[in-house]
Scaffold this active site. Structure first.
Site, PDB file in Angstrom:
ATOM      1  N   GLU A  91       0.505  -1.156   0.028  1.00 51.45           N
ATOM      2  CA  GLU A  91       0.085  -0.349  -0.018  1.00 51.45           C
ATOM      3  C   GLU A  91       0.903   1.184   0.170  1.00 51.45           C
ATOM      4  O   GLU A  91       2.028   1.253   0.628  1.00 51.45           O
ATOM      5  CB  GLU A  91      -1.198  -0.080   1.301  1.00 51.45           C
ATOM      6  CG  GLU A  91      -2.183  -1.544   0.707  1.00 51.45           C
ATOM      7  CD  GLU A  91      -2.883  -1.078   2.009  1.00 51.45           C
ATOM      8  OE1 GLU A  91      -4.017  -1.403   2.210  1.00 51.45           O
ATOM      9  OE2 GLU A  91      -2.666  -1.219   3.545  1.00 51.45           O
ATOM     10  N   CYS A 104       2.837   8.289   2.148  1.00 55.29           N
ATOM     11  CA  CYS A 104       4.101   7.087   2.931  1.00 55.29           C
ATOM     12  C   CYS A 104       4.393   6.042   1.894  1.00 55.29           C
ATOM     13  O   CYS A 104       3.426   5.801   1.015  1.00 55.29           O
ATOM     14  CB  CYS A 104       2.931   6.985   3.726  1.00 55.29           C
ATOM     15  SG  CYS A 104       3.483   5.933   4.723  1.00 55.29           S
ATOM     16  N   CYS A 111       6.500  -7.386   6.346  1.00 54.98           N
ATOM     17  CA  CYS A 111       7.668  -7.512   7.175  1.00 54.98           C
ATOM     18  C   CYS A 111       8.712  -9.001   8.642  1.00 54.98           C
ATOM     19  O   CYS A 111       7.568  -9.069   9.006  1.00 54.98           O
ATOM     20  CB  CYS A 111       7.580  -6.411   8.014  1.00 54.98           C
ATOM     21  SG  CYS A 111       8.897  -5.062   8.355  1.00 54.98           S
ATOM     22  N   CYS A 115       6.864  -6.692  14.764  1.00 56.27           N
ATOM     23  CA  CYS A 115       6.340  -5.578  16.342  1.00 56.27           C
ATOM     24  C   CYS A 115       5.283  -6.473  16.710  1.00 56.27           C
ATOM     25  O   CYS A 115       3.805  -6.761  16.009  1.00 56.27           O
ATOM     26  CB  CYS A 115       6.723  -4.224  15.802  1.00 56.27           C
ATOM     27  SG  CYS A 115       8.565  -3.859  14.715  1.00 56.27           S
ATOM     28  N   CYS A 118       1.875  -4.163  15.110  1.00 55.70           N
ATOM     29  CA  CYS A 118       1.734  -3.413  13.500  1.00 55.70           C
ATOM     30  C   CYS A 118       1.137  -4.735  12.828  1.00 55.70           C
ATOM     31  O   CYS A 118       1.672  -5.774  13.023  1.00 55.70           O
ATOM     32  CB  CYS A 118       3.039  -3.497  13.113  1.00 55.70           C
ATOM     33  SG  CYS A 118       3.254  -3.089  11.545  1.00 55.70           S
ATOM     34  N   SER A 196      12.271   5.527   7.477  1.00 58.74           N
ATOM     35  CA  SER A 196      11.895   5.399   8.682  1.00 58.74           C
ATOM     36  C   SER A 196      12.313   3.878   9.066  1.00 58.74           C
ATOM     37  O   SER A 196      12.394   2.893   8.751  1.00 58.74           O
ATOM     38  CB  SER A 196      10.242   5.207   9.367  1.00 58.74           C
ATOM     39  OG  SER A 196       9.972   4.748  10.006  1.00 58.74           O
ATOM     40  N   SER A 218      11.954   4.024  15.552  1.00 59.07           N
ATOM     41  CA  SER A 218      11.106   3.935  15.193  1.00 59.07           C
ATOM     42  C   SER A 218      11.950   3.003  16.970  1.00 59.07           C
ATOM     43  O   SER A 218      12.041   2.166  17.249  1.00 59.07           O
ATOM     44  CB  SER A 218      10.141   2.817  15.186  1.00 59.07           C
ATOM     45  OG  SER A 218       9.809   2.960  13.618  1.00 59.07           O
ATOM     46  N   CYS A 338      -1.064   4.688  10.452  1.00 58.08           N
ATOM     47  CA  CYS A 338       0.092   3.956  11.194  1.00 58.08           C
ATOM     48  C   CYS A 338       0.313   1.967  11.491  1.00 58.08           C
ATOM     49  O   CYS A 338      -1.174   2.246  11.837  1.00 58.08           O
ATOM     50  CB  CYS A 338       1.339   4.141  12.224  1.00 58.08           C
ATOM     51  SG  CYS A 338       1.788   6.319  11.602  1.00 58.08           S
TER      52      CYS A 338
HETATM   53  N1  SAH Z   1       9.490  -0.254   9.172  1.00 62.17           N
HETATM   54  C1  SAH Z   1       9.980   0.673   9.718  1.00 62.17           C
HETATM   55  C2  SAH Z   1       8.797   1.335   9.281  1.00 62.17           C
HETATM   56  C3  SAH Z   1       8.022   1.470   9.395  1.00 62.17           C
HETATM   57  S1  SAH Z   1       7.139   2.712   9.381  1.00 62.17           S
HETATM   58  C4  SAH Z   1       9.992   1.140  10.991  1.00 62.17           C
HETATM   59  O1  SAH Z   1       9.855   0.182  11.902  1.00 62.17           O
HETATM   60  O2  SAH Z   1      10.027   2.748  11.614  1.00 62.17           O
HETATM   61  C5  SAH Z   1       4.902   2.644  10.538  1.00 62.17           C
HETATM   62  C6  SAH Z   1       5.918   3.193  11.834  1.00 62.17           C
HETATM   63  O3  SAH Z   1       4.082   3.141  12.854  1.00 62.17           O
HETATM   64  C7  SAH Z   1       6.445   3.202  12.838  1.00 62.17           C
HETATM   65  O4  SAH Z   1       6.741   3.723  13.516  1.00 62.17           O
HETATM   66  C8  SAH Z   1       5.962   1.848  13.744  1.00 62.17           C
HETATM   67  O5  SAH Z   1       6.368   1.317  14.942  1.00 62.17           O
HETATM   68  C9  SAH Z   1       4.297   2.526  13.384  1.00 62.17           C
HETATM   69  N2  SAH Z   1       3.733   1.669  14.061  1.00 62.17           N
HETATM   70  C10 SAH Z   1       3.312  -0.379  13.620  1.00 62.17           C
HETATM   71  N3  SAH Z   1       2.486  -0.255  14.215  1.00 62.17           N
HETATM   72  C11 SAH Z   1       1.747   0.506  14.655  1.00 62.17           C
HETATM   73  C12 SAH Z   1      -0.625   0.850  14.898  1.00 62.17           C
HETATM   74  N4  SAH Z   1      -0.694  -0.348  14.749  1.00 62.17           N
HETATM   75  N5  SAH Z   1      -0.638   2.183  15.983  1.00 62.17           N
HETATM   76  C13 SAH Z   1       0.941   3.432  15.123  1.00 62.17           C
HETATM   77  N6  SAH Z   1       2.056   3.434  14.625  1.00 62.17           N
HETATM   78  C14 SAH Z   1       2.190   1.747  14.578  1.00 62.17           C
END
Ligand code: SAH
Length: 358
Positions: A91, A104, A111, A115, A118, A196, A218, A338
């Protein structure tokens, strides 16, 4: 084999043209047609010799990923679901604001980081996106939105914050970054392009040397014990190493601060005590904080922190002179926020099949 020219940055395109016996300025012309004019048809590239156009038509193409669905949020956010082949989808999200338009972009299908909070991580890792698939998101979105009254593309900022970990698809990400920055392509300033990362330390060092752009990290936890639980990658690159890598990055970064992203999870990482711990963790790293309200998705037990908790947390950081903003959630109604990007194609297919059967 037909070569997709969206896969090449300027140097790579020049090399490919050289292999065809063509001069570097021809590569530059084609680069400008593709990215500055958004042109996909060689026949329309009017300043190329007819013979070269003919050759390109036989051997090459300009092909962005296919768009399977477009969704428009009430707040103007747009989301495109792009076909990445073999049942995979990724997306891209366009977020319009008064003074800028941000895209974005995703860098991987799925991935590998897993995490805990996520939804992309829940589907596991499928594959790296090609350069054409990464830059194709920008190429497509600009074309779709159209140039503005001044003749400029509407996308002024790019954040590599979609699906995947950009630094685990390093080479393709860097070629795509080159194109974003190239004056013959998108000509964006390094400060307006943000990578990021979850904190892949050696790749942060490489990015600093090869293509320094704005960096967001992050963080999501103030200590290793909690970060190990929320982000398994922390076991490999713990906070001390991550903080040191951030300091090294700033030696060559186009901005003089790192942006730390911090998703606010109720009762997990949002206490005043944890905010204080965070202040001491980042003491030696010039930084700004971006607090992200947790965006829920099916199969999660986490909840979004309440407004009071966010305010108290933010106050602690601000009192320590750390500029802190709370990210306004955009596109929540179309699951474009996000952590909600999951390319739900496979699910949808299953549902359609069931509907057909009943
Ligand atoms: N892998 C990279 C890029 C992903 S960026 C990274 O980890 O930075 C997406 C951002 O959204 C990251 O900061 C991630 O931790 C955050 N994110 C992931 N799941 C989320 C959620 N459910 N709610 C809000 N932010 C989230």
């Amino acid at each position: 084999m037909t070569e997709n020219l969206l896969n090449f940055d300027a140097d790579q395109l020049t090399a490919w043209f050289a292999g065809q016996g063509e001069k570097p300025f021809r590569a530059r012309q084609v680069l400008r047609w593709m990215h500055k004019a958004g042109e996909a048809e060689f026949d329309a590239m009017s300043d190329l010799a007819a013979s070269l156009r003919g050759k390109l038509k036989q051997q090459a193409c300009v092909r962005a990923p296919k768009v399977m669905r477009e969704e428009l949020s009430e707040d103007g956010t747009r989301k495109w679901l792009l076909d990445a082949g073999m049942g995979n989808a990724v997306e891209a999200v366009f977020i319009p604001e008064e003074t800028r338009g941000t895209l974005c972009v995703s860098t991987q299908a799925g991935c590998a980081l897993d995490c805990a909070f996520c939804s992309t991580g829940k589907q596991g890792f499928n594959r790296n996106l090609s350069v054409a698939e990464i830059i194709g998101q920008l190429w497509w979105a600009n074309r779709e939105l159209g140039k503005n009254a001044e003749g400029n593309w509407p996308i002024s900022n790019v954040v590599l914050m979609g699906m995947g970990e950009p630094l685990l698809n390093f080479d393709n990400t860097v070629s795509a970054l080159h194109l974003m920055l190239d004056d013959n392509a998108y000509g964006l300033s390094r400060r307006r392009v943000t990578v990021s990362t979850c904190g892949i330390v050696p790749a942060m060092d490489r990015l600093r040397e090869e293509c320094p752009v704005a960096l967001a990290v992050s963080l999501h936890a103030p200590n290793d014990a909690l970060r190990n639980v929320l982000m398994p990658v922390n076991r490999k690159y713990p906070l001390r190493e991550l903080m040191a890598a951030c300091r090294r990055y700033l030696e060559k970064a186009p901005r003089d601060f790192i942006t730390f992203e911090y998703v606010m999870l109720e009762g997990v990482n949002d206490s005043v005590q944890q905010a204080r711990e965070l202040v001491s963790l980042v003491r030696e790293v010039p930084c700004k904080f971006n607090l992200i309200p947790f965006n829920p998705f099916p199969q999660t037990h986490y909840r979004r922190s309440g407004a009071d908790a966010v305010r108290r947390f933010c106050d602690v950081l601000m009192h320590a002179d750390i500029v802190t903003t709370t990210r306004r959630t955009r596109g929540g109604d179309i699951a474009a926020a996000c952590g909600q990007l999951a390319g739900q194609v496979q699910d949808k297919t299953k549902r359609t099949l069931m509907e057909v059967r009943t």
